[in-house]
Design a protein around this motif. Structure first.
Motif, PDB file in Angstrom:
ATOM      1  N   LYS A 352       0.626  -1.164   0.073  1.00 41.00           N
ATOM      2  CA  LYS A 352      -0.226  -0.065   0.028  1.00 41.00           C
ATOM      3  C   LYS A 352       0.779   1.281  -0.108  1.00 41.00           C
ATOM      4  CE  LYS A 352      -3.953  -1.898   2.494  1.00 41.00           C
ATOM      5  NZ  LYS A 352      -4.626  -1.891   3.650  1.00 41.00           N
ATOM      6  N   ALA A 353       2.097   1.214   0.675  1.00 39.50           N
ATOM      7  CA  ALA A 353       2.910   2.475   0.825  1.00 39.50           C
ATOM      8  C   ALA A 353       3.554   2.539  -0.457  1.00 39.50           C
ATOM      9  CB  ALA A 353       4.015   2.178   1.956  1.00 39.50           C
ATOM     10  N   THR A 354       4.075   1.575  -1.179  1.00 40.52           N
ATOM     11  CA  THR A 354       4.675   1.937  -2.466  1.00 40.52           C
ATOM     12  C   THR A 354       3.418   2.335  -3.433  1.00 40.52           C
ATOM     13  OG1 THR A 354       4.793  -0.630  -2.688  1.00 40.52           O
ATOM     14  CG2 THR A 354       6.774   0.451  -1.834  1.00 40.52           C
ATOM     15  N   ASN A 355       2.420   1.662  -3.294  1.00 43.37           N
ATOM     16  CA  ASN A 355       1.491   1.864  -4.234  1.00 43.37           C
ATOM     17  C   ASN A 355       1.133   3.455  -4.224  1.00 43.37           C
ATOM     18  OD1 ASN A 355       1.134  -0.516  -5.344  1.00 43.37           O
ATOM     19  ND2 ASN A 355      -0.497  -1.097  -4.182  1.00 43.37           N
ATOM     20  N   GLU A 356       0.905   3.958  -2.843  1.00 39.62           N
ATOM     21  CA  GLU A 356       0.818   5.551  -2.808  1.00 39.62           C
ATOM     22  C   GLU A 356       1.905   6.331  -3.611  1.00 39.62           C
ATOM     23  OE1 GLU A 356      -0.758   8.107   0.967  1.00 39.62           O
ATOM     24  OE2 GLU A 356       1.568   7.696   1.228  1.00 39.62           O
ATOM     25  N   LEU A 357       3.199   5.905  -3.268  1.00 45.60           N
ATOM     26  CA  LEU A 357       4.334   6.559  -4.080  1.00 45.60           C
ATOM     27  C   LEU A 357       4.230   6.664  -5.422  1.00 45.60           C
ATOM     28  CD1 LEU A 357       7.028   5.209  -1.508  1.00 45.60           C
ATOM     29  CD2 LEU A 357       6.535   7.820  -2.151  1.00 45.60           C
ATOM     30  N   ASP A 358       3.951   5.228  -5.992  1.00 49.82           N
ATOM     31  CA  ASP A 358       3.746   5.440  -7.509  1.00 49.82           C
ATOM     32  C   ASP A 358       2.507   6.256  -8.158  1.00 49.82           C
ATOM     33  OD1 ASP A 358       5.712   3.601  -7.639  1.00 49.82           O
ATOM     34  OD2 ASP A 358       4.292   1.744  -7.797  1.00 49.82           O
ATOM     35  N   MET A 359       1.346   6.203  -7.203  1.00 48.51           N
ATOM     36  CA  MET A 359       0.190   6.964  -7.775  1.00 48.51           C
ATOM     37  C   MET A 359       0.565   8.644  -7.643  1.00 48.51           C
ATOM     38  SD  MET A 359      -3.285   5.079  -6.609  1.00 48.51           S
ATOM     39  CE  MET A 359      -2.625   4.877  -4.669  1.00 48.51           C
ATOM     40  N   VAL A 360       1.024   9.061  -6.300  1.00 48.21           N
ATOM     41  CA  VAL A 360       1.263  10.608  -5.917  1.00 48.21           C
ATOM     42  C   VAL A 360       2.533  11.061  -6.962  1.00 48.21           C
ATOM     43  CG1 VAL A 360       1.919  12.142  -4.449  1.00 48.21           C
ATOM     44  CG2 VAL A 360       0.132  10.401  -3.964  1.00 48.21           C
ATOM     45  N   VAL A 361       3.533  10.161  -7.033  1.00 48.42           N
ATOM     46  CA  VAL A 361       5.086  10.673  -7.618  1.00 48.42           C
ATOM     47  C   VAL A 361       5.145  10.223  -8.949  1.00 48.42           C
ATOM     48  CG1 VAL A 361       7.445  10.872  -7.169  1.00 48.42           C
ATOM     49  CG2 VAL A 361       5.768  11.048  -5.360  1.00 48.42           C
TER      50      VAL A 361
END
Length: 537
Positions: A352-361
């Protein structure tokens, strides 16, 4: 029996001196106890011995913070009074009482407890963190808030933090290339966090990454490691419960061996810091080589009072620099190491944490400080680690400047009040499933907040930066450093358990609450090789 040993003048003198010292000590403590006779009902606490109170139990039950929490659990109380010789030490594990300490009774409890270690670290109480409440402290706090930690200054030091965020991912990337043909390598996560934290602190404070010879691989050089180890040794000395902290006449005698460690640590800090400080002061005050402010040290040196004279003496500047040393490293290092450990034990949360980074950044650039407001899940993971795994069991002690009350109990002037980070963060009265790593609980807290998740905790349900007069002045830079390091590590690399490991052992050390063993994990680059920049020494 060899009678010459007994009648030896030196031995006789030593025995006589020891007996005299003990009698004087007992008399001093007795007088102190009579003077501080409570005027009301003290918080509940364990029964103590005459004169020395609970000092014997404190010495015999190491580490003391575990014994204190065990006693409070057995007594089923969220506030307790331990008497160490003539000093009342009040422990708080309730968020309601913690708010009373840091809000309603903030001014009455705004002093700091004196100790051998705090006097050495603060260069004779010439700083902001350890000095007593008064005009000198107010000036130091004002300078820290309005000058060093102002939005303008933080914007000016943004490049320093960004350079080191770039350096740390490239450092790991290079380790991966050298360490394995499969571009994956086992790394020491604590060492990575320390490298980043120390380098950021050095650049912002001194404008340079190294004291002398740079480490070409992007890591820390020998002198930087010595400096960093000394910082942690000094912090351990401050947070330890030392006998001499409660019996003033024993200070400097190294009764329990801790004072010698602190002296050694401060000597190292001075040996590293002083040449830079002295040279810089010479440049500014002789006007032969410095024209504009470039770092925090420049700011401290160039500040003037109303008469145009330097605002701070050399000793005050030395003290402020040591303040920054000890205040900018432990939280970031400890939080990021524990967070990575928890994520390795919870792969679904890591995803979930890495997915957030991929979506935001995305994967076409590295995360920047400007992205932090949108990284709510990353911040929730960090908050949850702060709740479960603080760097030390207690917040720095508050000193009672006057008689006051807490939770209806009498708190005598001169008492030390310690808010328990450990007690708040794992208190079942505050948290459901208090021992479970669950970042989502923080998302729920901020679901209706337009500012999103932050690392601040004004309700004191756990302790990070504190609040009130003695609250941390560097909450913004602390947030930037912690979240940037965590986000860069998660964005730049795939993290897995070392070969043969099924999970990380989440065991805390005894002297502090760092991980008992440095975290080892396997890292593999997850972005295009061309994105990883060159090391900037």
């Amino acid at each position: 029996m060899n009678m010459s040993i007994i009648t030896s003048p030196s031995i006789f003198t030593l025995i006589l001196f020891s007996i005299t010292l003990l009698l004087a000590l007992a008399l001093a403590i007795a007088i102190c106890s009579l003077r501080s006779k409570p005027k009301g009902l003290l918080p509940p606490g364990p029964r103590g011995w005459p004169i020395i109170g609970n000092l014997f139990e404190m010495i015999m039950n190491r580490p003391t913070h575990l014994w204190i929490h065990r006693v409070m659990k057995d007594m089923q109380t969220d506030i307790a009074c331990f008497r160490f010789a003539g000093v009342h030490v009040i422990i708080v594990t309730s968020c309601e009482i913690a708010r009373e300490v840091l809000r309603e009774k903030d001014e009455a409890l705004a002093d700091r407890a004196e100790s051998y270690s705090s006097e050495l670290i603060s260069h004779g109480y010439n700083d902001m963190i350890f000095s007593p409440y008064g005009e000198s402290w107010k000036l130091a706090k004002k300078v820290m808030v309005t000058k060093l930690m102002s939005p303008t200054t933080l914007n000016k030091t943004l490049r320093d933090r960004t350079v080191e965020a770039d350096n740390i991912v490239t450092y790991i990337f290079n380790l991966c290339q050298v360490g394995s043909t499969k571009s994956s390598v086992q790394v020491n996560v604590r060492d990575l966090a320390l490298t980043y934290s120390h380098a950021v602190m050095m650049r912002m404070m001194f404008g340079q990454r190294h004291f002398d010879v740079p480490a070409e691989d992007g890591g820390l050089g020998p002198k930087e490691r010595e400096h960093m180890d000394a910082i942690y040794q000094a912090l351990d000395g401050f947070f330890n419960f030392c006998v001499a902290d409660y019996i003033y006449c024993l200070r400097g005698w190294n009764i329990d061996g801790e004072e010698a460690k602190v002296r050694e640590a401060i000597d190292i800090l001075n040996r590293c810091n002083d040449p830079i400080i002295n040279e810089r002061m010479h440049l500014w005050r002789n006007k032969d080589g410095k024209e504009r402010e470039e770092d925090w040290l420049d700011t401290l040196i160039t500040l003037k009072d109303d008469q145009g004279k330097p605002l701070f003496t050399a000793d005050e500047i030395r003290a402020q620099c040591k303040n920054i040393n000890v205040a900018t490293i432990d939280n970031t290092m400890n939080n990021v190491e524990w967070t990575i450990a928890e994520l390795l034990n919870h792969p679904e949360i890591l995803e979930k944490a890495t997915n957030e980074l991929d979506m935001v950044v995305g994967k076409g650039r590295f995360v920047q400080e400007s992205d932090i407001p949108q990284l709510n899940y990353i911040k929730a993971c960090s908050r949850e680690s702060f709740r479960l795994h603080p760097s030390n069991a207690f917040m720095p002690p508050h000193g009672a400047r006057e008689d006051t009350t807490l939770a209806g109990y009498f708190i005598p002037k001169g008492s030390q009040v310690l808010v328990s980070r450990q007690g708040l963060g794992r208190n079942p009265k505050i948290w459901t499933e208090p021992d479970v790593f669950k970042p989502e609980r923080h998302l729920n807290d901020y679901a209706r907040d337009s500012m999103g998740v932050t690392l601040m905790e004004p309700d004191m349900r756990f302790g990070i930066f504190g609040t009130g007069r003695r609250g941390c002045a560097g909450t913004k830079v602390g947030t930037y450093m912690t979240i940037m390091l965590l986000a860069r590590l998660l964005q730049g690399f795939e993290w897995t358990l070392p070969n043969g490991a099924s999970q990380v052992e989440l065991i805390a050390a005894e002297t502090n609450l760092f991980m008992a063993k440095p975290l080892l994990a396997s890292a593999k680059p997850r972005l295009a090789p061309g994105l990883y920049p060159k090391i900037q020494i």
